[in-house]
Design an enzyme around this catalytic site. Structure first.
Site, PDB file in Angstrom:
ATOM      1  N   LYS A 119      -4.744   4.964   6.190  1.00  0.00           N
ATOM      2  CA  LYS A 119      -5.388   4.870   4.643  1.00  0.00           C
ATOM      3  C   LYS A 119      -6.815   4.866   4.520  1.00  0.00           C
ATOM      4  CE  LYS A 119      -1.161   2.145   3.380  1.00  0.00           C
ATOM      5  NZ  LYS A 119      -0.586   0.802   2.929  1.00  0.00           N
ATOM      6  N   LYS A 205      -6.334   1.786  -3.544  1.00  0.00           N
ATOM      7  CA  LYS A 205      -5.800   0.422  -3.810  1.00  0.00           C
ATOM      8  C   LYS A 205      -6.745  -0.808  -3.203  1.00  0.00           C
ATOM      9  CE  LYS A 205      -3.609  -0.189   0.147  1.00  0.00           C
ATOM     10  NZ  LYS A 205      -3.717  -1.298   1.250  1.00  0.00           N
ATOM     11  N   THR A 262      -1.524  -5.869  -2.541  1.00  0.00           N
ATOM     12  CA  THR A 262      -3.099  -5.805  -1.876  1.00  0.00           C
ATOM     13  C   THR A 262      -3.883  -6.694  -2.906  1.00  0.00           C
ATOM     14  OG1 THR A 262      -2.771  -3.694  -1.111  1.00  0.00           O
ATOM     15  CG2 THR A 262      -5.011  -4.826  -0.725  1.00  0.00           C
TER      16      THR A 262
END
Length: 356
Positions: A119, A205, A262
């Protein structure tokens, strides 16, 4: 009764190679062994390889306290791991994806499925892993690319706790194959063709998690955290839609699911960085004190650049960029964001995108 385009859980075993011996790569390797796959893990660090293969069967650097299941083999020879596998899981930090995959592309086979479990967004080119892989791989290799994302702390996967993720691919056959090979009663995979949305949600995120950590470190309460998550999701959705994603993806596992985890979980590296910043620590001291990567620190710069490039309003993301990279005072940024002109909650652009 099978759902729409449903696939049954499978007991089929195959050969799996995991590229990357950090916490997430190690946890995925554990899962693949438990799923019944003949699994090899490549790690750059000699200590990781020796720890997994040794009597303790432990990655004591990145995943201390979790014993590897019998049968997992670690190697420092990436070519060996690539040659071994039908299913390759790439768990390499985004800045090193191009160099790593370029180094092994001549050893990759058209029959292999390559699943990116990485990511992030590159700061210079603003590329996500899909764009990097499309650039460095020959065209015949790109048809079997897939991307895994969703709310998944490594320690919980290593412990065999229930986890649900999504797998994105432009090739539904490749996505379905990866979904079937990775899913069991403790690790459920959904699939989608919205690669852009899944990757944008997974990368952005981390920036919002830093924001929530800063809020907690400043002593703000649950109201502030809920506001950051909700309005942060709006900013992620704006950027994702402007990049070609479908807005509904942001309400799923790779968007809202990963964002909530998260931003609220104590095991979140990015939230922890924000928490320490909010309590007054300097970023450089925080970075020196840990051997793990908080992706949101780098992604905050890329996200702010991307918002500017796409002309997308992202006041929270811009505020985090200023705190991290321009040493802006967190309390001052909070006041600025809260004092902006008042407006409608949902953008017309997002309303229109949701109708299509």
């Amino acid at each position: 009764m099978a759902g729409q385009n449903g696939l049954k859980l499978s007991q089929e075993g195959t050969t799996v190679g995991v590229l990357g011996g950090g916490a997430w790569g190690t946890a995925l390797a554990f899962h693949c062994v438990r799923k019944g796959h003949d699994t090899m893990l490549w790690a750059r660090e000699k200590e990781v390889v020796e720890g997994i293969n040794g009597p303790d069967q432990e990655n004591s650097i990145f995943l201390k306290g979790y014993k590897a299941p019998d049968g997992l083999r670690a190697s420092s020879d990436m070519a060996e791991v690539v040659k071994h596998a039908e299913l390759l899981l790439m768990v390499i930090p985004t800045p090193f994806v191009a160099a790593t995959i370029t180094g092994i592309r001549d050893q990759l086979r058209p029959d292999q499925i390559l699943v990116s479990c990485t990511k992030g967004i590159l700061n210079d080119t603003l590329e996500t892993p899909q764009h990097i892989l499309s650039r460095v791989l020959p065209s015949e290799m790109t048809k079997n690319l897939a991307y895994l994302s969703g709310p998944s702390f490594a320690a919980e996967v290593a412990a065999g706790q229930p986890t649900v993720v999504t797998i994105a691919s432009a090739n539904d056959q490749a996505a379905g194959r990866a979904q079937m090979l990775l899913s069991n009663s403790r690790f459920r995979c959904y699939r989608t063709n919205d690669v852009e949305g899944v990757e944008m949600g997974g990368a952005l995120k981390n920036v919002l998690a830093i924001a929530c950590g800063i809020s907690d470190g400043l002593g703000f309460g649950n109201n502030a955290r809920a506001a950051l998550i909700t309005r942060g999701l709006v900013e992620i959705t704006r950027l994702a839609v402007a990049s070609g994603a479908h807005p509904m993806t942001m309400g799923g596992l790779a968007g809202m699911g990963d964002l909530v985890l998260t931003c609220t979980g104590d095991a979140s590296r990015n939230r922890t960085v924000g928490l320490r910043i909010g309590k007054g620590e300097k970023l450089e001291d925080i970075i020196k004190s840990t051997n793990t990567v908080a992706e949101g620190v780098l992604t905050s710069s890329a996200a702010a650049k991307l918002a500017k490039k796409l002309n997308v309003d992202c006041p929270i993301i811009d505020g985090i960029f200023r705190v991290i990279h321009e040493k802006a005072e967190p309390l001052g940024v909070v006041s600025e964001v809260m004092s902006r002109d008042l407006k409608m909650e949902v953008d017309d652009e997002l309303m229109q995108a949701a109708k299509h």
